[in-house]
Design an enzyme around this catalytic site. Structure first.
Site, mmCIF file in Angstrom:
data_model
loop_
_atom_site.group_PDB
_atom_site.id
_atom_site.type_symbol
_atom_site.label_atom_id
_atom_site.label_comp_id
_atom_site.label_asym_id
_atom_site.label_seq_id
_atom_site.Cartn_x
_atom_site.Cartn_y
_atom_site.Cartn_z
ATOM 1 N N THR A 195 -0.013 -7.909 14.632
ATOM 2 C CA THR A 195 -1.143 -8.789 14.927
ATOM 3 C C THR A 195 -0.771 -10.263 14.782
ATOM 4 O O THR A 195 0.137 -10.606 14.006
ATOM 5 C CB THR A 195 -2.300 -8.462 13.957
ATOM 6 O OG1 THR A 195 -3.307 -9.452 14.060
ATOM 7 C CG2 THR A 195 -1.839 -8.418 12.494
ATOM 8 N N ASP A 196 -1.512 -11.122 15.463
ATOM 9 C CA ASP A 196 -1.316 -12.569 15.279
ATOM 10 C C ASP A 196 -1.847 -13.033 13.933
ATOM 11 O O ASP A 196 -1.570 -14.152 13.501
ATOM 12 C CB ASP A 196 -1.968 -13.358 16.426
ATOM 13 C CG ASP A 196 -3.476 -13.151 16.553
ATOM 14 O OD1 ASP A 196 -4.049 -12.357 15.785
ATOM 15 O OD2 ASP A 196 -4.085 -13.796 17.438
ATOM 16 N N GLU A 197 -2.625 -12.180 13.240
ATOM 17 C CA GLU A 197 -3.232 -12.603 11.968
ATOM 18 C C GLU A 197 -2.184 -12.835 10.884
ATOM 19 O O GLU A 197 -2.468 -13.475 9.876
ATOM 20 C CB GLU A 197 -4.284 -11.580 11.526
ATOM 21 C CG GLU A 197 -5.360 -11.418 12.574
ATOM 22 C CD GLU A 197 -6.578 -10.629 12.133
ATOM 23 O OE1 GLU A 197 -6.858 -10.567 10.933
ATOM 24 O OE2 GLU A 197 -7.252 -10.076 13.021
ATOM 25 N N LYS A 243 -0.032 -6.036 7.165
ATOM 26 C CA LYS A 243 0.678 -6.016 8.455
ATOM 27 C C LYS A 243 1.931 -6.894 8.381
ATOM 28 O O LYS A 243 2.988 -6.540 8.914
ATOM 29 C CB LYS A 243 -0.240 -6.503 9.591
ATOM 30 C CG LYS A 243 -1.387 -5.586 9.938
ATOM 31 C CD LYS A 243 -0.960 -4.222 10.467
ATOM 32 C CE LYS A 243 -0.315 -4.271 11.833
ATOM 33 N NZ LYS A 243 -0.069 -2.894 12.354
ATOM 34 N N TYR A 265 -5.675 -7.184 4.959
ATOM 35 C CA TYR A 265 -5.211 -6.559 6.206
ATOM 36 C C TYR A 265 -3.977 -7.278 6.739
ATOM 37 O O TYR A 265 -2.920 -6.663 6.981
ATOM 38 C CB TYR A 265 -6.332 -6.570 7.264
ATOM 39 C CG TYR A 265 -5.834 -6.326 8.674
ATOM 40 C CD1 TYR A 265 -5.304 -5.087 9.031
ATOM 41 C CD2 TYR A 265 -5.873 -7.334 9.650
ATOM 42 C CE1 TYR A 265 -4.818 -4.859 10.326
ATOM 43 C CE2 TYR A 265 -5.401 -7.117 10.932
ATOM 44 C CZ TYR A 265 -4.865 -5.882 11.269
ATOM 45 O OH TYR A 265 -4.390 -5.662 12.531
HETATM 46 P P1 NAD Z 1 -7.870 1.721 15.020
HETATM 47 O O1 NAD Z 1 -8.365 1.486 13.630
HETATM 48 O O2 NAD Z 1 -8.847 1.842 16.141
HETATM 49 O O3 NAD Z 1 -6.961 3.034 15.063
HETATM 50 C C1 NAD Z 1 -6.012 3.324 14.079
HETATM 51 C C2 NAD Z 1 -5.535 4.754 14.308
HETATM 52 O O4 NAD Z 1 -4.547 5.050 13.317
HETATM 53 C C3 NAD Z 1 -6.648 5.804 14.145
HETATM 54 O O5 NAD Z 1 -6.557 6.757 15.176
HETATM 55 C C4 NAD Z 1 -6.343 6.437 12.795
HETATM 56 O O6 NAD Z 1 -6.788 7.786 12.703
HETATM 57 C C5 NAD Z 1 -4.826 6.336 12.763
HETATM 58 N N1 NAD Z 1 -4.301 6.354 11.395
HETATM 59 C C6 NAD Z 1 -4.719 5.632 10.336
HETATM 60 N N2 NAD Z 1 -3.995 5.943 9.237
HETATM 61 C C7 NAD Z 1 -3.088 6.877 9.642
HETATM 62 C C8 NAD Z 1 -2.041 7.578 8.975
HETATM 63 N N3 NAD Z 1 -1.794 7.372 7.662
HETATM 64 N N4 NAD Z 1 -1.295 8.440 9.679
HETATM 65 C C9 NAD Z 1 -1.533 8.650 10.996
HETATM 66 N N5 NAD Z 1 -2.520 8.028 11.670
HETATM 67 C C10 NAD Z 1 -3.285 7.143 11.000
HETATM 68 O O7 NAD Z 1 -6.832 0.532 15.280
HETATM 69 P P2 NAD Z 1 -6.540 -0.269 16.610
HETATM 70 O O8 NAD Z 1 -7.531 -1.352 16.765
HETATM 71 O O9 NAD Z 1 -6.318 0.708 17.720
HETATM 72 O O10 NAD Z 1 -5.145 -0.955 16.217
HETATM 73 C C11 NAD Z 1 -3.903 -0.330 16.509
HETATM 74 C C12 NAD Z 1 -2.779 -1.214 16.009
HETATM 75 O O11 NAD Z 1 -2.858 -2.497 16.633
HETATM 76 C C13 NAD Z 1 -2.833 -1.489 14.501
HETATM 77 O O12 NAD Z 1 -1.524 -1.429 14.004
HETATM 78 C C14 NAD Z 1 -3.407 -2.873 14.397
HETATM 79 O O13 NAD Z 1 -2.948 -3.529 13.223
HETATM 80 C C15 NAD Z 1 -2.873 -3.525 15.658
HETATM 81 N N6 NAD Z 1 -3.690 -4.604 16.173
HETATM 82 C C16 NAD Z 1 -4.995 -4.394 16.504
HETATM 83 C C17 NAD Z 1 -5.756 -5.442 17.031
HETATM 84 C C18 NAD Z 1 -7.190 -5.247 17.448
HETATM 85 O O14 NAD Z 1 -7.808 -6.201 17.920
HETATM 86 N N7 NAD Z 1 -7.766 -4.067 17.349
HETATM 87 C C19 NAD Z 1 -5.185 -6.707 17.187
HETATM 88 C C20 NAD Z 1 -3.844 -6.874 16.812
HETATM 89 C C21 NAD Z 1 -3.098 -5.820 16.338
HETATM 90 P P1 TYD Z 2 -13.337 -8.661 14.166
HETATM 91 O O1 TYD Z 2 -13.714 -7.933 15.417
HETATM 92 O O2 TYD Z 2 -13.642 -8.019 12.856
HETATM 93 O O3 TYD Z 2 -11.802 -9.057 14.294
HETATM 94 P P2 TYD Z 2 -10.878 -10.000 13.340
HETATM 95 O O4 TYD Z 2 -11.553 -10.209 12.064
HETATM 96 O O5 TYD Z 2 -9.650 -9.160 13.202
HETATM 97 O O6 TYD Z 2 -10.657 -11.251 14.124
HETATM 98 O O7 TYD Z 2 -14.057 -10.059 14.171
HETATM 99 C C1 TYD Z 2 -13.887 -10.994 15.224
HETATM 100 C C2 TYD Z 2 -14.597 -12.273 14.816
HETATM 101 O O8 TYD Z 2 -16.003 -11.999 14.746
HETATM 102 C C3 TYD Z 2 -14.193 -12.749 13.432
HETATM 103 O O9 TYD Z 2 -14.186 -14.177 13.433
HETATM 104 C C4 TYD Z 2 -15.303 -12.241 12.532
HETATM 105 C C5 TYD Z 2 -16.526 -12.270 13.439
HETATM 106 N N1 TYD Z 2 -17.559 -11.248 13.143
HETATM 107 C C6 TYD Z 2 -18.874 -11.634 12.909
HETATM 108 O O10 TYD Z 2 -19.224 -12.836 12.965
HETATM 109 N N2 TYD Z 2 -19.795 -10.663 12.618
HETATM 110 C C7 TYD Z 2 -19.459 -9.346 12.541
HETATM 111 O O11 TYD Z 2 -20.335 -8.488 12.240
HETATM 112 C C8 TYD Z 2 -18.094 -8.965 12.794
HETATM 113 C C9 TYD Z 2 -17.674 -7.517 12.724
HETATM 114 C C10 TYD Z 2 -17.184 -9.957 13.097
#
Ligand code: NAD
Ligand code: TYD
Length: 361
Positions: A128-130, A158, A154
């Site tokens: 992630t960019d975070e 990461k 989180y």
């Molecule tokens: P998600 O929470 O929707 O899915 C995570 C998946 O991992 C689920 O299917 C869960 O069952 C599985 N999982 C969790 N713990 C596990 C374990 N111990 N063993 C096997 N499986 C396990 O997450 P996402 O949003 O699809 O994110 C996927 C990846 O992308 C993550 O690594 C996250 O850090 C990264 N990422 C996500 C975002 C975003 O905006 N969602 C942005 C940047 C990076």
């Molecule tokens: P989120 O989808 O949780 O992603 P991230 O925290 O990883 O960026 O949140 C996106 C943005 O929206 C973040 O600035 C937090 C804000 N947010 C709210 O204002 N209210 C909410 O209920 C949630 C879930 C997020």
């Protein structure tokens, strides 16, 4: 032929990636390893042929080793605890899964692929960019050389996993690539993240809880563009390198929320059947959805701004996002309106009964 192990392939981005890869690389074999936590849903992979699903944990190193020995040559590692708010209330699970889980995968890959004279392989880590921390309004966007400064449990977990992946390359010679992407949105996203949560709340006439002043900025990346970015890393990325993947859509939260509210209102005007399906929505009575906006206490340690400089991915991988936010958001809204059964089952957990009877390891 390539055989991919997709960890977390039943989650939001992992499932989209499996659908994408199946469509674009139909000759490759795919094994999904997923623990089916609250965020994983077996039904996200429905309708796909040629995908082997293993219900298991990435921390089970022996299980991963046994899978790798079955001919897998590529790991695409998505599995993680992914929600910042949950990490604030329960950080230990994030270290367990994101740090120790990644260590387990690296160990299994090292033992299997680097044994003897070695096997051609790739370990792609999805991050992630975070990890880069928070930007001021005029700071340059994150590049691959921006120092790590994670602020939430989180992002700290990461960041730790990114460092492990890097170390396994430098120390042991594991063939790794890493991508650091911005906020994803699109089909199959669990309704705890901003966009699906606010969409479903608007349909039910529930408040839209805006943290702080809603001025936080994120770069919104449609999940299919992210999948294309990962594909480009796998096919063209240089081993040992990291690539930032963005959506080219840097927007304050309030703009995203206003866009969402206006799109819901327009959808109700265009389709009168929505008022019958969602009678509690303000839009069902001709009221604006943004009447639900409510300011709530800010998230502790809330990062103000993320932005991606994708010069490197553009130059080396030929990556560029294909969808504008307006286009990607319209597709996402249409998907959630057409897949009410999916999000209702995900939210009440009822799909788990179906998983329990249909899938065992
Ligand atoms: P998600 O929470 O929707 O899915 C995570 C998946 O991992 C689920 O299917 C869960 O069952 C599985 N999982 C969790 N713990 C596990 C374990 N111990 N063993 C096997 N499986 C396990 O997450 P996402 O949003 O699809 O994110 C996927 C990846 O992308 C993550 O690594 C996250 O850090 C990264 N990422 C996500 C975002 C975003 O905006 N969602 C942005 C940047 C990076
Ligand atoms: P989120 O989808 O949780 O992603 P991230 O925290 O990883 O960026 O949140 C996106 C943005 O929206 C973040 O600035 C937090 C804000 N947010 C709210 O204002 N209210 C909410 O209920 C949630 C879930 C997020």
């Amino acid at each position: 032929m390539t055989h991919l192990l997709v960890t977390g392939g039943a989650g939001f981005i992992g499932a989209n990636f499996v659908h994408y890869w199946r469509q674009h690389h139909p000759d490759d074999a795919i094994t999904v390893l997923d623990a089916l936590t609250y965020a994983g849903n077996r039904a996200n992979l429905d309708g796909l042929d040629g995908v082997t699903f293993i219900h298991g944990d990435i921390r089970d190193t022996e299980l991963v080793e046994s899978l790798l020995k079955g001919g897998i040559d590529t790991i695409v590692h998505f599995a993680a605890e992914s929600h910042v708010d949950r990490s604030i209330h329960g950080p230990a699970a994030f270290v367990d899964t994101n740090v120790l889980g990644t260590l387990s995968l690296l160990t299994a890959a090292q033992r299997t692929w680097l044994a003897g004279s070695g096997t051609p392989h790739r370990f792609h880590h999805v991050s992630t960019d975070e990890v880069y921390g928070s930007l001021g309004p005029d700071d340059p966007a994150f590049s691959e050389t921006t120092p790590y400064a994670p602020n939430s449990p989180y992002s700290a977990s990461k960041a730790a996993s990114d460092h492990l992946v890097r170390a396994w390359h430098h120390t042991y010679g594991l063939q790794v690539t890493t991508s650091n992407c911005s906020n994803n949105y699109g089909p199959y996203q669990f309704p705890e993240k901003l966009i699906p949560l606010f969409l479903i709340n608007a349909l039910h006439g529930r408040n839209l809880p805006i943290y702080g002043d809603g001025g936080q900025v994120r770069d919104w990346l449609h999940v299919e563009d992210h999948c294309r970015g990962i594909e480009a890393c796998l096919l063209k990325g240089r081993v040992g390198e990291t690539y930032n993947i963005g959506g080219g859509a840097e927007l304050p939260n309030m703009t995203v929320i206003d866009t969402l509210c206006a799109a819901v209102d327009a959808a109700f005007r265009a389709d009168p059947s929505l008022a019958a399906r969602f009678p509690d929505a303000p839009a069902a009575r001709g009221q604006p959805s943004n009447s639900l906006k409510t300011t709530v206490t800010d998230r502790p340690g809330h990062d103000r701004r993320y932005a991606i400089d994708e010069t490197k991915a553009r130059a080396e991988l030929g990556y560029a996002p294909a969808r504008s936010f307006d286009e990607g958001f319209a597709q996402t809204l249409a998907w959630y309106l057409a897949n009410e059964g999916w999000w209702r089952a995900v939210m009440d957990g009822s799909y788990r009964d179906w998983v329990a009877t249909n899938y065992t390891r």
